[in-house]
Structures are given as C-alpha cells and as structure tokens.
Design an enzyme around this catalytic site. Structure first.
Site, PDB file in Angstrom:
ATOM      1  CG  ASP A 304      -2.226  -0.659   0.986  1.00  0.00           C
ATOM      2  OD1 ASP A 304      -2.626  -0.742  -0.184  1.00  0.00           O
ATOM      3  OD2 ASP A 304      -2.847  -1.107   1.949  1.00  0.00           O
ATOM      4  CG  ASP A 341      -2.879  23.913  12.737  1.00  0.00           C
ATOM      5  OD1 ASP A 341      -3.480  23.004  13.329  1.00  0.00           O
ATOM      6  OD2 ASP A 341      -2.977  24.106  11.503  1.00  0.00           O
ATOM      7  CD  GLN A 374     -15.350  26.234  13.774  1.00  0.00           C
ATOM      8  OE1 GLN A 374     -15.980  26.939  12.980  1.00  0.00           O
ATOM      9  NE2 GLN A 374     -15.456  26.361  15.091  1.00  0.00           N
ATOM     10  CD  GLU A 376     -19.219  23.617  10.755  1.00  0.00           C
ATOM     11  OE1 GLU A 376     -18.044  23.839  11.142  1.00  0.00           O
ATOM     12  OE2 GLU A 376     -19.946  22.720  11.230  1.00  0.00           O
ATOM     13  NE  ARG A 378     -14.523  24.305   2.311  1.00  0.00           N
ATOM     14  CZ  ARG A 378     -14.332  24.487   1.007  1.00  0.00           C
ATOM     15  NH1 ARG A 378     -13.641  23.610   0.316  1.00  0.00           N
ATOM     16  NH2 ARG A 378     -14.828  25.546   0.392  1.00  0.00           N
ATOM     17  CG  MET A 379     -10.330  29.019   5.779  1.00  0.00           C
ATOM     18  SD  MET A 379     -10.482  30.821   5.561  1.00  0.00           S
ATOM     19  CE  MET A 379     -11.833  31.211   6.687  1.00  0.00           C
ATOM     20  CE  LYS A 392      -1.874  25.917   8.557  1.00  0.00           C
ATOM     21  NZ  LYS A 392      -2.309  26.176   9.931  1.00  0.00           N
ATOM     22  CG  ASP A 515      -3.452  -0.630   8.094  1.00  0.00           C
ATOM     23  OD1 ASP A 515      -4.148  -0.656   7.057  1.00  0.00           O
ATOM     24  OD2 ASP A 515      -2.930   0.405   8.544  1.00  0.00           O
ATOM     25  CG  ASP A 519      -5.476  -3.487   3.311  1.00  0.00           C
ATOM     26  OD1 ASP A 519      -5.670  -3.165   2.129  1.00  0.00           O
ATOM     27  OD2 ASP A 519      -5.031  -2.707   4.169  1.00  0.00           O
TER      28      ASP A 519
END
Length: 677
Positions: A304, A341, A374, A376, A378-379, A392, A515, A519
């Site tokens: 994989d 972050d 979040q 909603e 996406r930042m 970002k 895993d 698979d």
C-alpha cells in the site's frame, strides 16, 4: 532495538536445559521423526550390545574398539539432539516469561458496585477495566475513555511510549504493556486463550511445529540417501569377505554413519526452529514455519502507498507565492499561522521551516487567539494582538474570506492551485487580512530510505508493486520517487486480489502488507500476508504474520529472514553432502588397499590403518555437528544478490569448504588415534 535481539546465543541456563532435553530426546519414538539420526541411534544400540555381550556377536577381541565406537556414536546422536533442544529452549524460555507475566497480572475490573481487583485470567471479552499510571494492561482491548501514554517496549522493543486514546486509530492496546501516564478505561476484546500473550506463548512453544514443504522434501532426500548408503554398506560385507578382509559389524556401522548425511540430518530441525525464532525476535508473529519459509521464496511484493511507502500524512513540501508576495515572506506567515496549530498539516509547516533553516518570529503569535479548523469554514488561523488576522485553508474558502473583507484575488492563485492538485498534492492558501500571500504545497511524502530498500529488493530478484487510491498522475509521481517497479492507481480491494492472483497464476509467490478490513481478502490470498498489530481484527485474522511494531515496510526484513533460513539450510546441506564425499574417499581406500594395492592411489590422506581411518572419520563426524550449531542458530550471513550468485557463493564457500574440512580434520585426528590404537 529490542533487548531480546541482543540476548546471547548461549547462556548457562539454556545449555543446561538443552543438555537435559538431549537425553530425553533419545526416546526412539521421538527419534523416528528424524530418519537419519534414528539410523545412527539404532547403530549405537547395536554397538552397545556388542560391548556388553561380545560373545553373542563373536567379537571377543574388539571390545575396546567397540566401546570407542559406541561413545562416539552416542555423542553424535546427543549433539544432534542438543542442537534441536537448544533451538527449542530459546523459545521455551521466552514462553515461560510470558506465562509468568500472564498469571501474575492483576486487573481493576469495572462492576456495578465499583472497581474490583481480579486476576487477568478471569477477564472475559466485553469486560471493562481501568488502568492507572504505572499499571500493566492485563489484556488486549480498546480504549473507550481517556488518553494515556503506553510503554509497549515489552512487546515491540521500541523504547518510546505511544499515545493511546478513545475513538482514534490508536485505540487498540495490548496485554502486557504498561501505562506510563494518565488513566484509561479499556474494553477487553479477547477471551482467555485468544489474547496476544496467548498467541505469543503458542508461537514460541511452536518449536514442535509441522515441517514445511521444503523441509519435508529435503528430509525425503536425506532418507533416500541414507537407504542408498545402507544398501552400499550392507553389500560391502560380502565383498570384504571375498577379498579376505575382516570387516566387523561396528566397522560397517561406523562406515554407514560417516557416509549418510548426519550433519544436515542432525541440524535440519534446529535450522527451521531457529528461523522462526529470529522472526519472533524481530517482533513479527508468524502463524507457521511455512509462512517464514515462503517469505524467502517471494517473487512479488504488493505494498500500500499510504503508511507503507509514504508517511500517510499530508506534509508541507513547498511554498508557492502568488501576486506580489516574495518567496521569503510567504513561509514566515504560514509558520505564524501554524504556531498554535496541532494538526499534522500545521506541524509539518513548522518542521519544514526547521528543516530548511528558515527563521521566523514566533513571538508575533504570542497572546493571539487561535482559530481552529472547522468543517464549515475549512480554515484555521490566528487573530494577532495587533489586530492582524492570519488564515490558512482551502483555496476557495480563503478566497471568499479575503473577498468578504474587500481584498482582491491575486493573479496565478487558481493556476498554481490547479497545478498542485494535478500532481496529486493539496494546496492550502495563506492570507493576512485582505491579501493572499500564496500556497502551501501539501503532499504525502515518501519515507526516507524507501528507494534504497526497493533497490535492495530488486537485487534479491523481487518485483515491487504499489497500490494506491490516488489518481494516475499522483501514483506515477510517488512510484517514481519511491523507486517501485510498477503501480496500480485508483485501486480498490478487488484490484489487489486481482494482481495477486495474476502473479500467482504466473507461478510466483506474492507477499503483501495491510492493516484495514478492506485489505483482509488480499492478505488471505497472498502467500505471505503481513498485518499490522495496530490494524483491524479482520486483517490480523486473514494474515499469516503480524508485525508487532506496525511498521508496514518491515515486510522487507521478513523476506530477508526467510531467505536467510533457506540459505542456511541450503548451505549446510551443501556442506554436509560435500563432507560425505570427502569421507568416502578418506575411508574406503584405507579399508581396502591391503587387499587391493591399486587403491593406494586414492589414499591421499595416508591414514595410519583401516581402524584408525574409521575412528578418525567417526570422531570428525561427531564433532562437526556441535561446531556448526552456532551457524545453524544464527543463520548464514545474508547479502542481497541474485539466485545464481547465491548458488555460486554457497558452492564456493560451503561446497569447497565441505570437501576440504574432512581431509584436514580426519588427518589431524588420525595422527592421534593411530598412536592410541
């Protein structure tokens, strides 16, 4: 490194137990499993009877010689038994330790009335337990509450503790590991007899395993050679009588023992057991010796991409400025927006800065309010104390955020974002207030050293195929960077099975790692299926090996161990047969040259007498087995090379060595024995 791998090959306790087992294994019922050594044991008993009752065999004048032959034969059998017992003993010692661990562990079981302390053996599947800091986890389970750091070194050999938490990919815990911080609640997932420790005990006690197909084939060959030499030796009696040469039964038995493949016959079982032991000490749980042996014959390896070839996390790999922003300024603001972050993407930005020596002032972010990612928005980002706002995230989300504040979209943003996506990467836009500075190029990075590992496999003659759900462009990029031979893009579980079956239909043996539940079918189809210990139960049930370290790339080491097992068996077989050829030319001329003077041409050793020749060869035959035990246990040193080179190397070292050793050894022993006789 696992401490168990550093253990000495021989310890006084291990040797003592092996010596005791060597005597127990003299039981004819046990010896019959090894036809070659069983013939030697029968010969030993016959010679003993001649020593005790010489008149019954009409051999009154050869009691001393017969006694010497008896003791040499006895030690030959004991040394062979010792080799097998020593290999078994290493596993039994480990099993005893695991058993003590299992029986002595206590558990804090959650009941309706509170917490009750019970023995770990009393736990059942579905029970809830609480494990505090410093306590051992008494059974396999899943964390259902809490977060804790767990020391798994007793199982995996890794010294660094790992984090275990409820509901995540790392919620699985193993019995016998220790909680080093905090407190967790665990639901037991295995009944007694089904836990990891039970499987380990079963494995290490599995020295009494079924023989593998190759081992059976070799055993059949050795038995056939034994029968052939038995016929040869029996016919020598009448021939010697015709030539007026007195060959007594002990001499014929000695000759038979010297000519049959006693060296490999005595070490064959030990080689197989030691091979499984090496896999275990490498933290791989093999379900059978057949799986280990099959690993040595692998032609194709299916891997994989995510988590095996690549890290599996999107990591910052480049910064692409847009508009008027400079290449120096973009990374700085990306880092400031990532200081608080804790996501893998955020951490990867800071790692990139450190790796490339790019400096930034982290103090700018002090006191700022972190804005977590979040679904909603996406930042993510941070509102600094001086009023500036850093964001970002997804390109379209950041664009909308900037436009909402009256900012403009810089030229090149969409084109660069599309180019990153086309290569299989993920673009993250970075903005400060009304201005978009540029893009963070996130991609799943190939693990260091993978290219060299695949080059190593290629030298072994193994073809590598990468399976990935990525689009063809991304798959091609990763395949090129990693150095695999082929790849399957946008693959589904059925695609993995299809490629395995295709390779097997072409007569190839296939290995695969995995895993996940998806698979499991492919792991079951593969000749060698290596499942991760952190993987799903379905994957572990389908595989015939489990990696306790959950390192998918370890399949490469497993293949090397399998090849080492086959090499060791082949090398010692070559050495043994070459020994027999040399001993044949050492003994036969010395025995018959008195009646056939022309045979003196073949008597290159110039041994003292027929009797000293027989005894010298017999002594050499006995001592060569213990001398080779360390090699059988450790295995022949393995270096990646083609099959032809491997064969040439074995023939050169062990073939010529096997021919030369008896000539030198028997001659030196004869110098002593001839004086004694």
């Amino acid at each position: 490194m696992n401490d168990s791998r550093k253990k000495k090959l021989l310890t006084p306790e291990l040797v003592g137990a092996a010596l005791k087992d060597s005597l127990i294994k003299l039981n004819p019922v046990a010896m019959m499993k090894n036809p070659v050594m069983f013939v030697v044991e029968i010969g030993t008993v016959l010679v003993l009877l001649m020593v005790l009752f010489p008149a019954a065999f009409d051999a009154p004048g050869s009691r001393g010689f017969n006694a010497a032959v008896f003791f040499i034969l006895l030690f030959t059998v004991l040394f062979a038994n010792f080799a097998e017992a020593l290999a078994e003993g290493r596993g039994k010692a480990q099993a005893d330790t695991l058993k003590r661990t299992k029986t002595e562990m206590k558990a804090n079981k959650v009941t309706e009335t509170g917490i009750k302390t019970v023995l770990s053996t009393e736990l059942r599947k579905g029970d809830l337990i609480v494990v505090e800091q410093g306590e051992m986890i008494p059974g396999d389970g899943e964390v259902v509450e809490g977060v804790a750091s767990v020391d798994e070194s007793a199982i995996t050999g890794e010294s660094a503790p790992v984090m275990k938490e409820a509901g995540g990919d790392f919620s699985s815990v193993t019995g016998g590991t220790r909680v080093v911080s905090d407190r967790i609640k665990v639901r037991i997932t295995a009944d007694p007899g089904e836990s990891f420790i039970d499987r380990m005990i079963s494995l290490v006690e599995g020295a009494k395993r079924q023989k593998t197909p190759n081992e059976i084939a070799l055993n059949t060959l050795l038995t056939s050679l034994t029968l052939i030499f038995l016929i040869v030796v029996v016919t020598l009696g009448p021939i010697a009588g015709y030539l007026d040469i007195d060959l007594e039964i002990p001499v014929l038995i000695s000759l038979l023992v010297c000519l049959i493949p006693t060296t490999i016959g005595g070490l064959l079982s030990a080689i197989g057991i030691a091979g499984m032991d090496r896999v275990t000490r490498f933290n791989v749980l093999a379900m059978s010796g057949k799986a280990v042996e099959a690993a040595g014959d692998i032609n194709t390896m299916i891997l994989d991409k995510t988590g095996t070839i690549t890290f599996g996390n999107r990591m910052a790999s480049d910064f692409i400025p847009v508009g008027s922003c400079s290449r120096e300024l973009l990374p700085v603001w990306a880092a400031i927006g990532s200081v608080k972050d804790d996501t893998p993407e955020g951490r990867s930005v800071l790692d990139y800065m450190k790796k490339h020596g790019i400096s930034y002032d982290a103090a700018i972010a002090e006191g700022g309010e972190f804005i977590p990612f979040q679904a909603e928005t996406r930042m993510s980002g941070i509102d600094l104390t001086d009023g500036r706002k850093v964001r970002k995230g997804a390109v379209d989300a950041v664009r909308q955020w900037v436009q909402a504040q009256g900012g403009d979209v810089p030229e090149g943003l969409d084109a660069n974002a599309s180019a990153i996506a086309a290569e299989g990467g993920t673009p993250l836009a970075v903005a400060v207030d009304k201005k978009i500075y540029g893009l963070i190029y996130l991609k799943d990075t190939v693990k260091p050293g993978m290219k060299e590992r695949f080059d190593q496999l290629r030298r072994m003659g193994i073809r590598t195929i990468m399976c990935t759900g990525d689009n063809p462009l991304t798959a091609a990029t990763i395949a090129r960077e990693a150095g695999v031979d082929d790849y399957i893009a946008e693959s589904k579980p059925e695609d993995k099975i299809a490629v395995i079956r295709r390779e097997q239909a072409a007569g190839k043996l296939v290995a695969m790692t995995g895993d996940g539940t998806n698979d499991a079918p492919a792991l079951a189809q593969a000749d060698v299926g290596l499942a991760m210990n952190s993987g799903t139960a379905a994957a572990k049930e389908a595989a015939n090996m489990i990696d306790l370290d959950s390192d998918p790339s370890k399949i490469i080491e497993v293949v090397a161990i399998g090849k080492q097992l086959l090499m060791t068996r082949g090398a010692l077989t070559t050495f043994s047969i070459a020994n027999d050829v040399a001993k044949y030319f050492a003994i036969i001329p010395a025995m018959f040259m008195a009646a056939i003077p022309q045979m003196d041409t073949l008597n290159v050793m110039k041994l003292g007498s027929p009797l000293s020749a027989v005894l010298s060869a017999l002594v050499f035959n006995a001592i060569i087995i213990p001398l080779l035990i360390p090699l059988a246990m450790k295995g022949v040193a393995y270096k990646p090379m083609s099959g032809n080179k491997l064969l040439s190397r074995n023939l050169l070292i062990y073939g010529l060595g096997g021919l030369a050793a008896p000539f030198i050894g028997i001659k030196l022993i004869d110098l002593v024995v001839h004086v004694w006789i």
